[in-house]
Structure formats: C-alpha cells, structure tokens
Write a protein that holds these residues in place. Structure first.
Motif, mmCIF file in Angstrom:
data_model
loop_
_atom_site.group_PDB
_atom_site.id
_atom_site.type_symbol
_atom_site.label_atom_id
_atom_site.label_comp_id
_atom_site.label_asym_id
_atom_site.label_seq_id
_atom_site.Cartn_x
_atom_site.Cartn_y
_atom_site.Cartn_z
ATOM 1 N N ASP A 50 -11.145 8.186 2.265
ATOM 2 C CA ASP A 50 -10.389 7.189 3.026
ATOM 3 C C ASP A 50 -8.941 7.639 3.181
ATOM 4 O O ASP A 50 -7.991 6.950 2.804
ATOM 5 N N ALA A 51 -8.774 8.823 3.766
ATOM 6 C CA ALA A 51 -7.467 9.483 3.811
ATOM 7 C C ALA A 51 -6.392 8.639 4.492
ATOM 8 O O ALA A 51 -5.229 8.632 4.064
ATOM 9 N N ALA A 52 -6.732 7.921 5.563
ATOM 10 C CA ALA A 52 -5.732 7.130 6.278
ATOM 11 C C ALA A 52 -5.110 6.064 5.378
ATOM 12 O O ALA A 52 -3.909 5.789 5.464
ATOM 13 N N ARG A 53 -5.924 5.496 4.494
ATOM 14 C CA ARG A 53 -5.394 4.483 3.576
ATOM 15 C C ARG A 53 -4.724 5.114 2.357
ATOM 16 O O ARG A 53 -3.623 4.716 1.969
ATOM 17 N N ARG A 54 -5.366 6.131 1.787
ATOM 18 C CA ARG A 54 -4.828 6.723 0.559
ATOM 19 C C ARG A 54 -3.548 7.514 0.804
ATOM 20 O O ARG A 54 -2.791 7.780 -0.126
ATOM 21 N N ALA A 55 -3.287 7.891 2.042
ATOM 22 C CA ALA A 55 -2.036 8.588 2.353
ATOM 23 C C ALA A 55 -0.821 7.723 2.038
ATOM 24 O O ALA A 55 0.285 8.242 1.818
ATOM 25 N N LYS A 56 -1.014 6.416 1.987
ATOM 26 C CA LYS A 56 0.088 5.492 1.701
ATOM 27 C C LYS A 56 0.314 5.294 0.209
ATOM 28 O O LYS A 56 1.218 4.559 -0.199
ATOM 29 N N ALA A 57 -0.503 5.935 -0.616
ATOM 30 C CA ALA A 57 -0.384 5.803 -2.064
ATOM 31 C C ALA A 57 0.644 6.788 -2.618
ATOM 32 O O ALA A 57 1.010 7.766 -1.968
ATOM 33 N N TYR A 58 1.089 6.514 -3.841
ATOM 34 C CA TYR A 58 2.058 7.376 -4.520
ATOM 35 C C TYR A 58 1.317 8.317 -5.484
ATOM 36 O O TYR A 58 0.183 8.019 -5.888
ATOM 37 N N PRO A 59 1.956 9.443 -5.879
ATOM 38 C CA PRO A 59 1.258 10.415 -6.726
ATOM 39 C C PRO A 59 0.660 9.824 -8.000
ATOM 40 O O PRO A 59 -0.440 10.219 -8.409
ATOM 41 N N HIS A 60 1.369 8.866 -8.624
ATOM 42 C CA HIS A 60 0.860 8.329 -9.897
ATOM 43 C C HIS A 60 -0.404 7.495 -9.708
ATOM 44 O O HIS A 60 -1.102 7.192 -10.681
ATOM 45 N N GLN A 61 -0.702 7.131 -8.457
ATOM 46 C CA GLN A 61 -1.907 6.357 -8.186
ATOM 47 C C GLN A 61 -3.121 7.247 -7.910
ATOM 48 O O GLN A 61 -4.205 6.737 -7.627
ATOM 49 N N PHE A 62 -2.917 8.557 -7.981
ATOM 50 C CA PHE A 62 -3.997 9.522 -7.775
ATOM 51 C C PHE A 62 -4.425 10.105 -9.119
ATOM 52 O O PHE A 62 -3.613 10.250 -10.032
#
Length: 574
Positions: free
Chosen positions: A154-166
């Motif tokens: 779900d790259a379009a949504r996860r692109a809005k996440a910050y590194p610590h959320q990965f």
C-alpha cells in the motif's frame, strides 16, 4: 508492483572502472593504508561482491566510489570512472549530480540513513527532485512508484508514514527506493542485510537481484558474509588489509578458493547441513544416558509477558503487546538451548524474563526447583550470581569511561567479600582464559576490536561462576572469522565451567553449530521445540521451515534455486 524500465542510453563497456585505488588515513601512529592498489571493472547489469572482514578496506572502497571521502583527511589516489566521468578530477558539483543519478548507495543502518522528522515519501521525493526538474506532485508520484517497486505494501498510503513507523526490513526497502528512484547505472549496497533477520535478509537480497535484472543497473554488494554474496553476485572480490587477495566468478571462488585467507573465511562460515563436533558428542552423550536429558536447570511454565502503552498513536486506545504468550519449556542442565525467531518473536523478552530483568506478567520461572518469577528485587542477589547474560552489543554494555578490568570486576565488588588485590588477580586470570592480555586491565573499551569487546563481556558474565549463561545474539554483529572464534570460546568455557547455555539468535546456521536443542518462537508463542538433529532434519511447523529456507547457502547454484522457489511462493501468495 510498478515496473522501472532499462535505460535506453546505457553506455557501452564498463559502467564502473577502478584503477590502482589507494586510500590512506592519517592516524597518531602514522598513515594507515585502508586500500592499497585496488583495480576492477563492472559492466552494466552485472554484480560484484566485495568480501572481507572489518578493516579489510571494503567499506572505504565503497565510500570512495561515490566521492564521499571528499573534504575529509583521507588521501586518495588512482582512478574511479563512473559512466565515463572521472570522480577524482570532477568538481564537487559534478560529483553531487552523479550521486543518485549515475551511482547510488544503500547504507547498512537504514534508521540512521533516514531523517526521523520527514515522511518516507518526502525523503524519496526529495532524492528525485535533487536531480530532476519537476513539481512536488510529480516527485511525490515518482516516490510512490519507487516505494511500490521495492514492494512496500500500500505504497501510496505508507509513503506518508515516518521511519519509526516502519519495521527494519521496510526501512531498508525505503532506503533502496531512495537509491533507485533516479535509476542509477550503479548501485552500491554496503552491508545492506547485516542487522536483519534471515527471512527479511532473503527478501532484501531477492529484491536487489530483481531490480538488477529489471533495470539493467550494475550492483556492488559489500559484505562480510560469503553466504550473502553466493546467491547475489556474478563475481567475488576478496579483500584483506586493503588488498585484493582473490577474485573470480562466484562459483569458482566459493568451490575452489585458492588464497589461504579465502579458505579461512569459508571454513569459518557456520554450516546448516551439519552440527559441530562438540554438539554431536553432546547429543551422543544424551543418547547414551551420560547426560540426563530430563534434568531441567530452568523450567518456564505458562509464561506471559505483556507490555502496555499509556496511549496509542494519535490518541487511540491503549496498545497491548503480548511479547511472550503462554510459553512453557525447559532448559536442561549441562546442555545448550537455542531460542530462534525473527525480531519481535519474543525470544529476547523470554531471556530477560528468565534472568529477571523483567518480572513476568503471569506464569512461573523455576530455577533449580525454586520459583523466582515473583521474587522482590531485594531477594534476587543469589539469582544474579547463578544466572548471567552476554548482550548483543558489547559497546553499549561496557562503560566507555571505565577501564575494562574494572567493568569485569564490578560483579565481584557488588557481591563483596574480596579485597582489591584478590579481585584484580581473578580478573586477570579470567582475561587470560577468554584469550585477552591480562596486562590490559587498565585499557578502555575503544582500544579493543568488536570481537575482543565481546570477549570482555563474556569474561564479566563468568566472574561469579554462574550455572546458566544466557547469550542474546552474541555474535550477530561480528565477522565470520571473529564469530567462529567467539563460538569456539563459548564451547571451551562451557566445558571448563560446566555451564548450561541459552543461546538466543535469529541465525539458524549459528544455532546449528552450538545448540543441541532448539526452541522456535513466533509472535510470542513457542511453535516448535525439539533436539537440534530432529528439528533441522525434519521441521514440523511452517514457520520453522520458512526460517530454514531463508538461510544463505554457500553453493551459488543452490542459492539461486532457493531464490527461484521463493519467487514462486511470492507469485502464488500475490
């Protein structure tokens, strides 16, 4: 998944040429030759593995390829030509433009390579905009495409996440996306999988191979792990003390190594196909009844360890994580129990609960028949004497401002009953037993190598003559030869001190060499528990099978076949 295309204007001949590269760093002891006369070429679409231990010069070489030693005190001579441009004579602006568009790098520590204040998508988009004139909207679309290409769900949504959320694996994928977003001719991956679990490591290596095949880029894979290079490179270049000692097609080098150093590296790699001689002997002793397999030093009974946060993300409900979920197992006296699983499986939490660094939420930890799970801190002193721990990172577990002799002596001083002269003598005796110079009592941690610091940690854990030694990923950050030395040391010390070992690791090949019984954990649960020989030859749980299938193989043909099988499984799953 989006598809990047092969560039139509790919230059003829090598995309990378290195001629007589020499890198020297100034030190207090005089000039240090990090790289000494290195030469090689790399064609488009090909891959080269640069292999060697810490200090061999492989990482210094990879940094020089991108001109990252510029403005440092390093002296660099020789030629580095990337797609026709000499990186040595090029201006700073030319080199800056080359980075990312012609040659890019994937660093070992993805968390350090990503800015915690910006979303992942913004960082990939910025990498694109630094080389291509476009709008923010166009750059964002390109970032999402790159993240999708490296299989971020779900790259379009996860692109809005910050590194610590990965997760660690997703962060590494994000760094790879930053590297490929401008479709460089050469991608340099410097130890890209060292800190990752075996299954995530296999995914990242498969991804790099797919990207190379689809985009036609050349790949340089820098690693200390020959198993990693075996299935991911066309050629291997082996470095020792800044020099090339052997180079050739991956199959030739790994099957018929010529140089003694290459042979030593291969001999040090843990093998998945057979246990060590000492483990075999221990299993034979158990079968013969010499060792009582039912004599449990530690019993874990219905153990639960639950962590709760005060509030969830953005004010949502409280989050509850079952790190250890109803685990029951024994640690047999005189044996070595391996606890394996990926990050987040609960294996380290289980170890910390046994040593009572954590108090279990519920359940029991029995040590020599006594329940220690609810003992108050004031009554834990005898437990601390009998159960000790060796941590993964000796750098963070040693105080940099205290001489190593004093760090090792600390457990004795806490327990009391001995004067300073006695303590110093015992510490020096222990330093000698773990293979260190006893006269270096007053040296500081930074004066030792990684393997030596781990020996210091082992020495400290043995000062109280414990009955159980818990080793939490004790060799995961070490080179294969240093790793082999530490494993042999633990074997010898186990015999000398009559130790029971609990060996926590995500590396199943290492566990195969040191453990005679293995417990497999997944999402906090114990999914399989058996003698090593039985578990490795006939795994029952699908998760165990997936862990074993992801272990790097030294035979290139077998490694590529394993990749083919993983691709098939991925296709079926999607």
């Amino acid at each position: 998944m989006s598809k990047l295309t092969k560039p139509s204007d790919a230059p003829a001949g090598p995309v990378l040429e290195v001629k007589d590269l020499r890198i020297t760093f100034p030190t207090q002891q005089g000039p240090l030759k990090a790289v000494d006369g290195l030469s090689f070429e790399l064609d488009a679409g090909k891959s080269l593995g640069i292999v060697g231990e810490s200090g061999s010069g492989k990482s210094a070489t990879s940094l020089a390829l991108l001109g990252l030693h510029r403005r440092s005190r390093a002296k660099i001579t020789g030629e580095i030509v990337v797609t026709g441009t000499d990186m040595q004579s090029a201006s700073d602006e030319q080199v800056r433009q080359m980075r990312g568009s012609q040659i890019a790098m994937v660093f070992q520590d993805a968390l350090s390579a990503l800015n915690p204040y910006y979303t992942v998508g913004d960082q990939v988009a910025e990498a694109y905009r630094s080389h291509v004139q476009c709008s923010k909207k166009e750059a964002w679309a390109k970032a999402v495409e790159a993240l999708d290409h490296v299989r971020i769900p779900d790259a379009a949504r996860r692109a809005k996440a910050y590194p610590h959320q990965f997760s660690g694996g997703m962060r590494q994928r994000s760094v790879i996306a930053m590297g490929i977003v401008c479709q460089p001719r050469v991608l340099v991956a410097d130890e890209p999988t060292t800190a990752l679990d075996v299954t995530v490591q296999a995914q990242i290596l498969d991804l790099l191979e797919d990207l190379r095949r689809e985009t036609g880029m050349a790949l340089i894979l820098v690693t200390h792990d020959l198993g990693v290079a075996a299935g991911s490179t066309d050629e291997i270049l082996v470095m020792q003390k800044g020099k090339e000692v052997e180079r050739g097609p991956v199959g030739d080098v790994l099957r018929r190594p010529v140089h003694p150093y290459t042979q030593a590296l291969l001999a040090s790699v843990p093998r998945l196909d057979s246990p060590s001689a000492k483990v075999t002997a221990r299993l034979e002793a158990i079968k013969a009844g010499t060792i009582d397999k039912d004599d449990a030093l530690v019993q874990v009974i219905n153990l639960h360890q639950t962590f709760r946060s005060g509030r969830g993300f953005l004010g949502s409900n409280r989050i509850e994580v079952k790190a250890v979920d109803d685990v029951t197992l024994d640690v047999p006296r005189g044996r070595t129990l391996g606890v394996v699983g990926e990050s987040g499986s609960g294996k380290s939490t289980l170890a910390r609960s046994i040593i009572r660094l954590l108090q279990p939420t519920s359940g029991k930890v029995m040590f020599e028949g006594k329940d220690i799970s609810n003992l108050p801190n004031g009554q834990l002193k005898p437990v601390r004497r009998d159960i000790q721990m060796v941590f993964q990172d000796p750098v963070s577990s040693l105080n940099p401002r205290i001489p190593i002799g004093e760090s090792i002596a600390l457990p004795l001083r806490i327990m009391g009953g001995k004067n300073s002269r006695q303590i110093r003598q015992e510490v020096q005796d222990m330093l000698e037993r773990v293979g260190l110079d006893p006269q270096r009592f007053n040296a500081y941690p930074h004066e030792f190598s990684g393997g030596q610091r781990q020996r210091i940690g082992i020495a400290r854990s043995l000062m109280l003559r414990p009955k159980l030694l818990i080793c939490d990923e004790p060799v995961s950050a070490l080179d294969v030869t240093t790793q082999a030395q530490v494993l042999r040391l633990l074997d010898d010390l186990q015999e000398e001190f009559h130790l029971t070992l609990m060996f926590v690791s995500h590396d199943l090949a290492v566990v195969r060499q040191v453990c005679d019984r293995v417990a497999v954990m997944q999402h906090g649960k114990l999914v399989e528990h058996a003698d090593t020989e039985e578990l490795y030859s006939n795994p029952q749980h699908p998760y165990t099978k997936s862990l074993l299938a992801a272990v790097p193989l030294l035979d290139p043909d077998e490694a590529r076949e394993a990749r083919r099988v993983r691709r098939q499984l991925l296709t079926v799953a999607s």
